[in-house]
Design a protein around this motif. Structure first.
Motif, PDB file in Angstrom:
ATOM      1  N   UNK A 112       0.779  -1.287  -0.072  1.00 29.50           N
ATOM      2  CA  UNK A 112      -0.009   0.026   0.035  1.00 29.50           C
ATOM      3  C   UNK A 112       0.887   1.205   0.081  1.00 29.50           C
ATOM      4  N   UNK A 113       0.680   2.346  -0.775  1.00 33.81           N
ATOM      5  CA  UNK A 113       1.164   3.607  -0.884  1.00 33.81           C
ATOM      6  C   UNK A 113       0.320   4.478   0.166  1.00 33.81           C
ATOM      7  N   UNK A 114       1.085   5.436   0.822  1.00 37.40           N
ATOM      8  CA  UNK A 114       0.102   6.476   1.543  1.00 37.40           C
ATOM      9  C   UNK A 114       0.927   7.447   1.680  1.00 37.40           C
ATOM     10  N   UNK A 115       0.406   8.585   2.175  1.00 40.86           N
ATOM     11  CA  UNK A 115       1.154   9.778   2.711  1.00 40.86           C
ATOM     12  C   UNK A 115       0.925  10.199   3.993  1.00 40.86           C
ATOM     13  N   UNK A 116       2.109  10.356   4.591  1.00 38.89           N
ATOM     14  CA  UNK A 116       1.992  10.466   6.187  1.00 38.89           C
ATOM     15  C   UNK A 116       1.790  11.958   6.571  1.00 38.89           C
ATOM     16  N   UNK A 143       5.614   3.646   1.765  1.00 32.84           N
ATOM     17  CA  UNK A 143       4.921   2.168   1.458  1.00 32.84           C
ATOM     18  C   UNK A 143       4.845   1.153   2.581  1.00 32.84           C
ATOM     19  N   UNK A 144       3.884   0.377   2.529  1.00 25.26           N
ATOM     20  CA  UNK A 144       3.867  -0.659   3.637  1.00 25.26           C
ATOM     21  C   UNK A 144       3.444  -1.902   3.032  1.00 25.26           C
ATOM     22  N   UNK A 145       4.010  -3.051   3.674  1.00 31.42           N
ATOM     23  CA  UNK A 145       3.503  -4.371   3.194  1.00 31.42           C
ATOM     24  C   UNK A 145       2.510  -5.048   4.024  1.00 31.42           C
ATOM     25  N   UNK A 146       1.524  -5.725   3.603  1.00 36.55           N
ATOM     26  CA  UNK A 146       0.757  -6.544   4.574  1.00 36.55           C
ATOM     27  C   UNK A 146       0.227  -7.690   3.802  1.00 36.55           C
TER      28      UNK A 146
END
Length: 166
Positions: A81-85, A92-95
């Motif tokens: 997943x790509x997201x903006x902090x 990017x984070x993996x799950x």
């Protein structure tokens, strides 16, 4: 393309069940998964902490029957997943998106469980009902023994297919 992952580890915390705006269940949890080899520096196995998410009935199943310290086997797909902090940085984070979650230990292993309770995530000792379709609990296969029969118990059939009922 193929995107399939199977991991086995212990839950690092109790699963967190939430609902979307439309009422769909989504459960988040993290598995501590040991690597298959020892580290060269320390000589000990390293552990990866893998975020997982389960949707709908699978999420409800995980929330109900699993707790911190329980062993779980998760089968699903890896999702990035790509997201903006909050500072505007792209992240990017993996799950693992779980399709099926299985118990990783049997009920008889509950006495040696590191966090108390039983293999079903409660201290009540009550075995949950089978949960078909959730990919979780399945009753052990029954064992059958063939009755002893002599050759005289069998009847010979003629080669005439007209006598067959189908």
């Amino acid at each position: 393309m193929l995107n399939h992952i199977v991991i086995m580890g212990r839950l690092t915390r109790d699963p967190e069940l939430r609902r979307t705006g439309s009422g769909i269940a989504v459960t988040s949890f993290t598995l501590a998964v040991d690597r298959d080899y020892n580290s060269k520096e320390s000589g000990e196995r390293e552990t990866d902490f893998i975020d997982c998410v389960a949707w709908r009935s699978t999420g409800e199943f995980v929330s109900k029957y699993f707790a911190k310290g329980r062993m779980a086997v998760v089968s699903g797909r890896l999702q990035i997943r790509s997201w903006t902090d909050k500072d505007g940085n792209k992240r990017r984070s993996a799950e693992v998106v779980a399709d099926n979650v299985y118990f990783g230990e049997s009920k008889r292993d509950e006495s040696s469980a590191p966090y108390g309770g039983n293999a079903y995530g409660s201290a009540s000792g009550i075995t949950p009902p089978p949960a078909p379709g959730y990919g979780g609990y399945s009753a052990p296969a029954p064992t059958y023994s063939a009755p002893s029969q002599s050759a005289s118990d069998f009847a010979m059939l003629d080669d005439n297919d007209a006598q067959l009922p189908f």
